[in-house]
Design an enzyme around this catalytic site. Sequence first.
Site, PDB file in Angstrom:
ATOM      1  N   GLU A  40      50.665   1.709  36.472  1.00  0.00           N
ATOM      2  CA  GLU A  40      50.159   1.019  37.663  1.00  0.00           C
ATOM      3  C   GLU A  40      49.332  -0.222  37.334  1.00  0.00           C
ATOM      4  OE1 GLU A  40      47.405   3.143  40.232  1.00  0.00           O
ATOM      5  OE2 GLU A  40      46.662   4.290  38.529  1.00  0.00           O
ATOM      6  N   LYS A  70      48.465   5.881  35.000  1.00  0.00           N
ATOM      7  CA  LYS A  70      47.453   4.838  34.770  1.00  0.00           C
ATOM      8  C   LYS A  70      48.075   3.634  34.087  1.00  0.00           C
ATOM      9  CE  LYS A  70      45.090   5.783  36.784  1.00  0.00           C
ATOM     10  NZ  LYS A  70      44.679   6.763  37.740  1.00  0.00           N
ATOM     11  N   ASN A 127      44.441  -3.051  61.132  1.00  0.00           N
ATOM     12  CA  ASN A 127      44.817  -2.259  59.963  1.00  0.00           C
ATOM     13  C   ASN A 127      45.613  -1.071  60.480  1.00  0.00           C
ATOM     14  OD1 ASN A 127      44.882  -0.602  57.682  1.00  0.00           O
ATOM     15  ND2 ASN A 127      42.800   0.141  57.996  1.00  0.00           N
ATOM     16  N   TRP A 171      47.398  -5.671  53.347  1.00  0.00           N
ATOM     17  CA  TRP A 171      48.430  -5.033  52.537  1.00  0.00           C
ATOM     18  C   TRP A 171      49.659  -4.994  53.448  1.00  0.00           C
ATOM     19  CZ3 TRP A 171      51.561  -0.613  52.543  1.00  0.00           C
ATOM     20  CH2 TRP A 171      52.164  -0.319  51.311  1.00  0.00           C
ATOM     21  N   LYS A 209      44.043   0.548  47.567  1.00  0.00           N
ATOM     22  CA  LYS A 209      43.258   1.722  47.207  1.00  0.00           C
ATOM     23  C   LYS A 209      43.424   2.862  48.195  1.00  0.00           C
ATOM     24  CE  LYS A 209      40.012   3.676  44.732  1.00  0.00           C
ATOM     25  NZ  LYS A 209      40.524   4.207  43.456  1.00  0.00           N
TER      26      LYS A 209
HETATM   27  C1  F6R Z   1      46.238   6.095  41.138  1.00  0.00           C
HETATM   28  C2  F6R Z   1      45.671   6.230  42.462  1.00  0.00           C
HETATM   29  C3  F6R Z   1      46.509   6.807  43.535  1.00  0.00           C
HETATM   30  C4  F6R Z   1      45.672   7.739  44.431  1.00  0.00           C
HETATM   31  C5  F6R Z   1      46.502   8.212  45.626  1.00  0.00           C
HETATM   32  C6  F6R Z   1      45.745   9.198  46.479  1.00  0.00           C
HETATM   33  O1  F6R Z   1      45.326   5.562  40.248  1.00  0.00           O
HETATM   34  O2  F6R Z   1      44.545   5.863  42.695  1.00  0.00           O
HETATM   35  O3  F6R Z   1      47.601   7.471  43.021  1.00  0.00           O
HETATM   36  O4  F6R Z   1      45.235   8.813  43.673  1.00  0.00           O
HETATM   37  O5  F6R Z   1      46.871   7.109  46.404  1.00  0.00           O
HETATM   38  O6  F6R Z   1      44.593   8.643  47.013  1.00  0.00           O
HETATM   39  P1  F6R Z   1      43.420   9.520  47.552  1.00  0.00           P
HETATM   40  O7  F6R Z   1      42.868  10.318  46.441  1.00  0.00           O
HETATM   41  O8  F6R Z   1      42.439   8.542  48.098  1.00  0.00           O
HETATM   42  O9  F6R Z   1      43.994  10.411  48.632  1.00  0.00           O
END
Ligand code: F6R
Length: 614
Positions: free
Chosen positions: A494, A491, A100, A74, A609
């Site tokens: 994105e 949702k 990373n 990324w 992710k």
């Molecule tokens: C949207 C999504 C992101 C995560 C955000 C926080 O679908 O997945 O907005 O919710 O990047 O990520 P976490 O929960 O892993 O801290």
Amino acid sequence: MCGIVGYIGHREAYPIVIKGLKRLEYRGYDSAGVMVYDGTSVKLSKTKGKVSDLEAKAKEITTTGTIGIGHTRWATHGVPNDVNSHPHVSNSGDLVIIHNGIIENYEPLKKELIKRGYKFHSDTDTEVLVNLIEEVQKKENLKLGKAVQVALNQVVGAYAICVFDKKKPDEIVAARLGSPLAIGVGKDEFFVASDASPFIEYTSNAIYLEDEEMAVVRLNKPLKIRKIKDDSLVDPYVQELQMNLEQIEKGGYDHFMLKEIYEQPSVIKDTYRGRLHANEGLIQMAGVEDNLEKFLNADRILIVACGTSWHAGLVAEYIFEEFTRIPVEVEYASEFRYRNPIINPGDVVIPISQSGETADTLAAIKLAKEKGAFVFGVCNVVGSSISRETHAGAYTHAGPEIGVASTKAFTTQITVLTMIALRLAKAKGTLSNSDFHRYLQELEIIPEKVQEALETNDVTKTIAAKFKDSTNCLYLGRGYNFPVALEGALKLKEISYIHAEGYPAAEMKHGPIALIDEHMPVIVIAPKQGHYDKVVSNIQEIKSRSGKIIAVVTKGDTQVRELADYVIEIPDTSDALSPLLTTIPLQLLSYHIAVMRGCNVDQPRNLAKSVTVE
Ligand code: F6R
């Protein structure tokens, strides 16, 4: 962000690395690369694009060999192209690195290395790091492990790295600070990866490196872990993995996102299993029980999170304040960490995170701890950085979430937070006995209702076909369903790249109503419980401006049906629990629209992710 994999052992490394990269592709998919060592020479292939593009390109090289490393990127420094892809090789051609993270002070280091005659071919910070290691190695005549350690003590930033040295081809050196790194320990073989998924079918023994630790992974030698700062040896803590192969495969679904949407009834159950005892009128959560006094004496609760997790935090704000009467504030972790917030020792800070690796949330936790607050995490990934950085916490049991768009993490986070609020309400006496018992009973049967809400799949698909070519979309909700409106809009934007915004329904008339015309789809969340009449009035306002109304309503609703162009019916439940149901058709709607638009649902553009950079 970025996924890294390494293998050293007796098997062919290439297929292991490639399969591992495919499993880690959720972490970034701008480019991919692989290095294999065949006993005499290093073979390297890298390309812009996905791991499948890499597979095609790697046909140009021989890929035999039992040592290999690979990377899926990324992009942070430098555009995603072949040259900026990892692995990066040092000037001598001996050292190969995958990385990373971000090396923040790469510019002065690069200038210094250029002065010493080093040449750079990419725009990356990683190429600076591999040459810095080489320079240290040469100048001080050090072995690879030691050179990596000395170099890492000169860098500022975050990293999870694997380094290979052609001159010492029986080892890989791995190190981490701020980005996750797991080592799979097999029989006469080791795996190194950003998470355990690349090695799940080979071993269930994993060591998660802590920040500022490095490991020299050597063939036929015991694993040595050291502190990067002072070289002290660390006892490796080998964990038994909980994950299984089935959880990280699509299981017959077209996309991980769809599979994860459909998993919600069972993972909500997994999340409350052993904690919610509706018949006995009990909530038992070890982390909450052990720290009950801290919660009960809290002056306020501060929730910090990002994205979808932040939306779950907003739902929790409504639930906590209503059930427990403890004041709650919800903050974007990225704002919180940089605005000198007022945090007192009497505060309870709840970070929420699916991945447990989000850089901004981690930084917010560290700040809250420094200021003396008690930090209680709600997290999905066992052993993740956030779960280790917090004083205590409660896991969601959503299982691995691989689709980049968060779905089951959201509903399981709300489930955990609801249980915490109920437990505190019981202790504080802020809910009547009958309400407390009613909520327990309702939460217990919510998985069946989520299952029923999933039956809206066909109707959402029909609606998706009508609106798939829209360029804008509004989502409206009130009270508990205002955060659901935000989540629905996130949702959609994105994964389908349609511009969408969520608003509290009553805010419409303060500006956004100007956007409404006959082309604007407006998704209104209007369950029977809650501010139903008020939402009906808002729907009327949209109707009189010719907006296209898609309403999520309680089964049997007639009033909204008369006004709306399309209705999606979900089962009845209390206002506070309704987000667990109203969110389901919104997830499905986004999913179908994105599929119909030909978008890559599981790996939407520009996203990753696990957001391990700020
Ligand atoms: C949207 C999504 C992101 C995560 C955000 C926080 O679908 O997945 O907005 O919710 O990047 O990520 P976490 O929960 O892993 O801290």
